[in-house]
Design a protein around this motif. Structure first.
Motif, mmCIF file in Angstrom:
data_model
loop_
_atom_site.group_PDB
_atom_site.id
_atom_site.type_symbol
_atom_site.label_atom_id
_atom_site.label_comp_id
_atom_site.label_asym_id
_atom_site.label_seq_id
_atom_site.Cartn_x
_atom_site.Cartn_y
_atom_site.Cartn_z
ATOM 1 N N GLN A 38 40.586 1.954 52.693
ATOM 2 C CA GLN A 38 40.066 3.199 53.277
ATOM 3 C C GLN A 38 41.153 4.245 53.524
ATOM 4 O OE1 GLN A 38 37.933 1.842 56.734
ATOM 5 N NE2 GLN A 38 36.419 0.728 55.519
ATOM 6 N N ARG A 61 45.667 9.581 55.443
ATOM 7 C CA ARG A 61 44.275 9.962 55.668
ATOM 8 C C ARG A 61 43.415 8.715 55.703
ATOM 9 N NH1 ARG A 61 46.413 13.601 57.226
ATOM 10 N NH2 ARG A 61 46.421 15.779 56.604
ATOM 11 N N PHE A 63 39.484 7.491 55.590
ATOM 12 C CA PHE A 63 38.083 7.808 55.338
ATOM 13 C C PHE A 63 37.240 6.588 55.663
ATOM 14 C CE2 PHE A 63 40.623 10.611 52.744
ATOM 15 C CZ PHE A 63 40.073 11.850 53.038
ATOM 16 N N HIS A 64 36.612 6.628 56.839
ATOM 17 C CA HIS A 64 35.769 5.517 57.267
ATOM 18 C C HIS A 64 34.400 5.658 56.593
ATOM 19 C CE1 HIS A 64 33.186 3.170 59.981
ATOM 20 N NE2 HIS A 64 34.266 2.427 60.135
ATOM 21 N N ASP A 66 31.360 5.064 57.411
ATOM 22 C CA ASP A 66 30.289 5.693 58.191
ATOM 23 C C ASP A 66 30.755 6.933 58.946
ATOM 24 O OD1 ASP A 66 28.800 3.451 57.437
ATOM 25 O OD2 ASP A 66 29.610 2.332 59.147
ATOM 26 N N ARG A 67 31.937 6.830 59.525
ATOM 27 C CA ARG A 67 32.388 7.925 60.390
ATOM 28 C C ARG A 67 33.029 9.064 59.605
ATOM 29 N NH1 ARG A 67 36.014 6.437 65.236
ATOM 30 N NH2 ARG A 67 35.854 8.694 65.352
ATOM 31 N N GLY A 68 33.325 8.831 58.335
ATOM 32 C CA GLY A 68 33.975 9.871 57.538
ATOM 33 C C GLY A 68 35.446 9.982 57.868
ATOM 34 N N PHE A 69 35.954 11.204 57.781
ATOM 35 C CA PHE A 69 37.377 11.423 57.981
ATOM 36 C C PHE A 69 37.762 11.282 59.453
ATOM 37 C CE2 PHE A 69 40.657 14.582 59.113
ATOM 38 C CZ PHE A 69 41.732 13.951 58.509
#
Ligand code: C2E
Ligand code: CA
Ligand code: CA
Ligand code: CA
Length: 279
Positions: A38, A61, A63-64, A66-69
């Motif tokens: 991720q 960076r 990027f999760h 579900d949660r996004g950035f």
């Protein structure tokens, strides 16, 4: 009894408990982030006074799914506290070294430097020098292309050990930038002893350069300090022409900030390099 009751109530303060739960969740998400790919490195260009490309700073960076950035300002402190910054930092360093190796294959990118942020806990590992040495060997790139960014608090945490580790890495050819310079407490005495190659002026001083006379004075002082110590001086957070002109007129020799480019994913960063260098 009343006081104890009060304390107990405070301990179970729902707001506090929510914060703790969010933190625990973030920590457990961070534990799987590495294994599930991720993380990504973004690259923010660094330029010289003539506008030529010098290299980039690698910025992590997350990027999760579900949660996004999730911004590094949010998760790096949690990763540091949980000790997760060690495997994460190692991934950052290794990804950066692999990238430097890639760039060696193309004359358009072969001279680019790459700056990597290294946190205190990562830097303090007893085998940190060995890790870097073996990555330089494995990825076979000129070691002076790699720059390690340390903050003043990392350095001052244990100055003698820091100096030893820095010297060992300098001997390999690796460069050192003092990140966020001016926000900490380093004294001239320490600064002279540290084998740095660069001072990085913190963006908080650059931000109001044109309006705030104090910030302008601090920036001028940092630049002449750097120059007197024989160091490169780079300014971060450069967003306007006015800031760049002020910095240039005071002999700051490198720049980083949105004026030149935001941090970019690798393909876009490489596209920018190609465009600027083949124009
Ligand atoms: P930093 O090392 O001081 O990085 C500079 C930050 O300023 C970055 O935020 C960058 O995106 C942002 N920036 C660049 N140009 C401008 C500009 O012109 N204006 C403004 N307002 N901001 C600008 P980012 O990427 O969110 O990173 C925040 C912090 O997280 C970094 O601050 C660094 O302390 C930490 N960090 C990022 N990546 C890593 C990493 O791989 N390892 C460690 N240990 N820390 C990291
Ligand atoms: Ca940095
Ligand atoms: Ca910085
Ligand atoms: Ca900063």
């Amino acid at each position: 009894a009343k006081t104890a009751g009060k304390n107990a109530v405070r301990f179970f303060d729902p707001a506090m408990q929510a914060i703790l739960l969010v933190r625990m969740l973030l920590e457990s998400n961070l534990r799987v982030a590495l294994s599930q790919d991720q993380f990504q490195l973004y690259y923010q260009v660094q330029v010289n006074a003539a506008g030529g490309l010098l290299g980039a700073e690698a910025l992590l960076r997350w990027f999760h799914p579900d949660r996004g950035f999730i911004s590094p300002g949010e998760f790096i402190p949690v990763a540091e506290e949980a000790g997760l910054i060690i495997p994460i930092g190692r991934w950052v360093l290794e990804t950066a070294c692999a990238q430097l190796q890639q760039w060696q294959h193309d004359p358009l990118t072969a001279d680019l430097t790459l700056a990597v942020n290294v946190s205190a806990r990562q830097f303090r590992q007893s085998d940190f020098v060995e890790q870097v040495r073996s990555m330089i060997q494995q990825y076979a790139f000129p070691p002076d292309r790699l720059k390690i960014e340390l903050t003043e608090s990392t350095v001052l945490d244990d100055v003698d050990t820091t100096i030893r580790t820095m010297r060992d890495l300098r001997a390999l050819g690796v460069g050192f930038s003092m990140d966020d310079f001016g926000t900490g407490y380093s004294s001239l005495a320490y600064l002279q002893k540290l084998p740095l190659t660069q001072l990085k002026i913190d963006q908080s001083f650059v931000r109001d350069l044109s309006e705030d006379e104090n910030d302008a004075t601090i920036v001028r002082a940092i630049i002449s300090l750097g120059v007197n110590l024989g160091l490169d001086v780079i300014a971060e957070g450069v967003e306007t022409d006015a800031q760049r002109e002020f910095l240039m007129s005071h002999h700051c020799n490198a720049f980083q900030g949105y004026l030149f480019s935001r941090p970019l994913p690798l393909p876009e960063f490489e596209k920018l390099v190609r465009e600027r260098r083949t124009a």
